[in-house]
Design a protein around this motif. Structure first.
Motif, short mmCIF file in Angstrom:
data_model
loop_
_atom_site.label_atom_id
_atom_site.label_comp_id
_atom_site.label_asym_id
_atom_site.label_seq_id
_atom_site.Cartn_x
_atom_site.Cartn_y
_atom_site.Cartn_z
N GLY A 8 96.79 89.95 39.00
CA GLY A 8 95.67 89.04 39.29
C GLY A 8 95.44 88.86 40.77
O GLY A 8 94.30 88.88 41.24
N VAL A 9 96.52 88.69 41.52
CA VAL A 9 96.41 88.53 42.97
C VAL A 9 95.80 89.77 43.60
O VAL A 9 94.88 89.70 44.43
N VAL A 10 96.28 90.94 43.18
CA VAL A 10 95.77 92.20 43.72
C VAL A 10 94.31 92.40 43.33
O VAL A 10 93.48 92.80 44.17
N LEU A 11 93.97 92.11 42.09
CA LEU A 11 92.59 92.28 41.65
C LEU A 11 91.66 91.40 42.48
O LEU A 11 90.60 91.85 42.93
N ARG A 12 92.05 90.16 42.72
CA ARG A 12 91.22 89.25 43.53
C ARG A 12 91.03 89.82 44.94
O ARG A 12 89.93 89.82 45.47
N GLU A 13 92.13 90.32 45.54
CA GLU A 13 92.04 90.90 46.89
C GLU A 13 91.11 92.11 46.91
O GLU A 13 90.28 92.25 47.80
N LEU A 14 91.26 92.99 45.93
CA LEU A 14 90.42 94.19 45.87
C LEU A 14 88.96 93.83 45.63
O LEU A 14 88.06 94.42 46.24
N ARG A 15 88.72 92.86 44.77
CA ARG A 15 87.35 92.43 44.48
C ARG A 15 86.69 91.86 45.73
O ARG A 15 85.56 92.22 46.07
N GLU A 67 99.36 100.98 41.74
CA GLU A 67 100.20 101.19 42.92
C GLU A 67 100.14 99.97 43.84
O GLU A 67 101.16 99.57 44.41
N ALA A 68 98.95 99.38 43.98
CA ALA A 68 98.81 98.18 44.81
C ALA A 68 99.61 97.02 44.22
O ALA A 68 100.24 96.25 44.96
N VAL A 69 99.62 96.91 42.90
CA VAL A 69 100.42 95.87 42.24
C VAL A 69 101.90 96.13 42.48
O VAL A 69 102.66 95.20 42.80
#
Length: 87
Positions: A8-15, A67-69
């Motif tokens: 979730g943290v990574v998705l928010r950053e990528l978004r 990979e980011a996660v």
């Protein structure tokens, strides 16, 4: 940190890096906006199908998101163990 939270943290950053709101990402991915919010908060976890849809909307490979996660989780482990500090 739990993988679902890290995702979730990574998705928010990528978004945010892509300049998209939750609503825009949801529209591009063909999913509900509230589902994006639930994923970003670590409440829900995406299926493989959703992962591919979100990755397409972010113009990324699904494996790049994973990979980011993994990197995010590794940083958390190093910080927790004190390995990330220069003494």
């Amino acid at each position: 940190m739990e993988p679902a939270i890290a995702f979730g943290v990574v998705l928010r950053e990528l978004r945010k890096r892509a300049g998209l709101t939750q609503e825009q990402l949801a529209l591009e991915a063909g999913i509900e906006r509230n589902f994006v919010s639930l994923i970003e908060r670590g409440i829900n976890q995406p299926t493989i199908r959703i992962l591919f849809k979100v990755a397409g909307a972010l113009k990324m490979r699904p494996s790049a998101i994973i990979e980011a996660v993994e990197r995010h989780l590794e940083v958390g482990i190093k910080a927790k163990s004190g390995m990330g500090h220069n003494d």
